[in-house]
Design a protein around this motif. Structure first.
Motif, PDB file in Angstrom:
ATOM      1  N   SER A  98      36.249  10.333  41.323  1.00 51.69           N
ATOM      2  CA  SER A  98      37.603   9.777  41.168  1.00 51.69           C
ATOM      3  C   SER A  98      37.669   8.654  40.145  1.00 51.69           C
ATOM      4  CB  SER A  98      38.127   9.202  42.484  1.00 51.69           C
ATOM      5  OG  SER A  98      37.925  10.083  43.498  1.00 51.69           O
TER       6      SER A  98
ATOM      7  N   LYS B 282      38.263  15.151  38.824  1.00 49.70           N
ATOM      8  CA  LYS B 282      38.509  13.992  39.693  1.00 49.70           C
ATOM      9  C   LYS B 282      38.210  14.430  41.114  1.00 49.70           C
ATOM     10  CE  LYS B 282      39.916  10.933  36.727  1.00 49.70           C
ATOM     11  NZ  LYS B 282      39.046   9.781  36.452  1.00 49.70           N
ATOM     12  N   GLY B 283      38.084  13.490  42.031  1.00 48.54           N
ATOM     13  CA  GLY B 283      37.894  13.836  43.436  1.00 48.54           C
ATOM     14  C   GLY B 283      36.431  13.983  43.809  1.00 48.54           C
TER      15      GLY B 283
END
Ligand code: FUB
Length: 450
Positions: free
Chosen positions: A372, A427-428
């Protein structure tokens, strides 16, 4: 940053009394030996109070046996980055303990009324009637100390492996072992017994049992303990409706160490709806099981309140930040062929491990990496030794489709940190797959996204 620079920084921060931060999977602590982890959650942060195994030296401790002169405390907000708060108690600071006993065995720590009570065993000084192990208390205003030991050991307690449980009604209990497992009430002051010690029934009668650790869940009291059912210890548990029993034996939490570590002292905590088991093995000392290393894995309950057996992992727990050194050798899964995990340097095992690939398609999976906060300018950084022509691909979640990066590594026979552009930005939180595309030999210490 090289391991040597990190070691130098750690030594420097110890000198100026700054805590040292260590990023780790299993084992959790890799720059010293640690054992008997008593984990606690204080103010949302996890603190671990382990024993501190050291190697006996001439005139200092018994060769070939446990040797411990002090305690460190470690803490973490995410269970992947551990802060070493340094030494919180040394055997020479305890008025009643033998200052050359080297027997500061498994401790515990609990909080009550804004104070932190650290319980520890040690051999009693002198030749009096109380020779052997006593259990003492040191008190602090913060979980990381400074801890001030009481002048005397707790009266009426002879044994090792203290564990303290405070029930919902405020009554505190002390448990310890000495052949059997004992329990007694503690006074409000947390320093004295408030009932006669009782041998807890009906725990296994045959085979050593020690290291009691009691917790409560949904009105059931779980007494958990290492027990030698066969040749070495395994973790078992029994339940009761009263903290002092009688208990009913329920089963095994974790089988004997696959590496043959004789002891397996543990603790269990609940943090943000997830239960965790802390225990030890001999990761950093494969040939001597009195120099141990603490570990953590997730623990789950069945609907009927029984505990699901825990299988020890290298990956351990927690979400690893993409910018950290992602130690692929602490994998979640690995291809059965074409991969090999070894120490980087068997003369200095604190340098950790590496994973080697030497077959096309060989892979390693490393779960739960948080990308992230990875900036769009981020590159893949790899610390590797590679033969010319080695190509690896890194995938997110499944080893198919477009990889995050496909890199041709420049050849080098020494550890070399390289930077490569990413082919895909993500992301993540993702599981990473690292795969050898060519089978050309490559050894990886860590990868990172920065
Ligand atoms: O660390 C010394 C002893 O080994 C502990 O007190 C026991 O529980 C076992 O882990």
């Amino acid at each position: 940053m090289s391991k040597y620079l990190l070691t130098a920084l750690a030594a420097l921060s110890a000198l100026i009394l700054l805590p040292t931060v260590i990023a780790a999977q299993n084992p959790l602590i890799t720059d010293q030996y640690t054992a008997d982890p008593s984990a606690r959650v204080f103010n949302g942060r996890v603190y671990i109070y382990p024993s501190h195994d050291i190697k006996a030296q001439p005139g200092k401790g018994r060769p070939g046996w446990f040797c411990m002169e002090d305690y460190h405390v470690f803490s973490s907000a995410d269970m992947t980055q551990w802060t070493d708060h340094g030494v919180i108690l040394n055997q020479t600071q305890v008025p009643w303990a033998d200052p050359a006993g080297y027997a500061m065995w498994a401790p515990d720590c609990v909080a009550r009324n804004g104070k932190y009570y650290f319980y520890f065993p040690a051999t009693v000084k002198g030749d009096g009637p109380r020779k052997g192990f006593g259990i003492g208390v040191a008190v602090a205003d913060q979980p990381y100390g400074p801890f001030k030991p009481q002048a005397e050991a707790i009266k009426g307690v002879h044994g090792i492996d203290p564990n303290v449980f405070i029930d919902k009604d405020g009554q505190a209990y002390l448990y310890w072992s000495q052949g059997n497992i004992y329990g007694a009430k503690l006074k409000e002051n947390m320093l004295e017994l408030d009932s006669e010690p009782k041998i807890l029934s009906a725990l296994p009668e045959k085979g050593l049992k020690e290291g009691p650790y009691l917790f409560e869940r949904k009105g059931v009291y779980y007494m958990t303990y290492p027990h030698v059912e066969n040749k070495i210890e395994r973790l078992e548990y029994a339940t009761a409706t009263d903290p002092l029993g009688p208990f009913t034996i329920k089963g095994v939490i974790m089988d004997e160490s696959p590496n043959g570590c004789w002891t397996v002292h543990h603790s269990i905590i609940l943090l943000k709806d997830q239960w965790y088991l802390f225990y030890h093995d001999k990761d950093l000392s494969p040939n001597f099981d009195k120099n141990r290393s603490i570990r953590a894995d997730s623990l789950f309950f069945n609907a009927d309140g029984t505990i699901r057996k825990v299988t020890p992992t290298l990956r351990g727990v927690g979400i690893t930040q993409a910018s950290a050194h992602i130690q692929l050798d602490r994998y979640s899964a690995i291809s059965p062929q074409g991969t090999n995990v070894q120490f980087i340097d068997t003369a200095d095992r604190f340098k950790g491990w590496k994973v080697a690939f030497d077959q096309k398609g060989a892979w390693v999976r490393y779960n739960k990496v948080d990308l992230s906060k990875t900036p769009s300018s981020a590159k893949l950084t790899i610390n590797a030794i590679a033969a010319d022509g080695a190509v690896i691909s890194i995938y997110a979640d499944k080893p198919i489709g477009q990889p995050i990066a496909r890199v041709k590594l420049s050849g080098s026979s020494n550890w070399k940190v390289r930077e490569h552009a990413l082919t895909k930005k993500l992301k993540g939180v993702h599981d990473l797959f690292v795969m050898s595309d060519t089978g050309t030999p490559v050894q990886i210490d860590w990868i990172s996204f920065k």
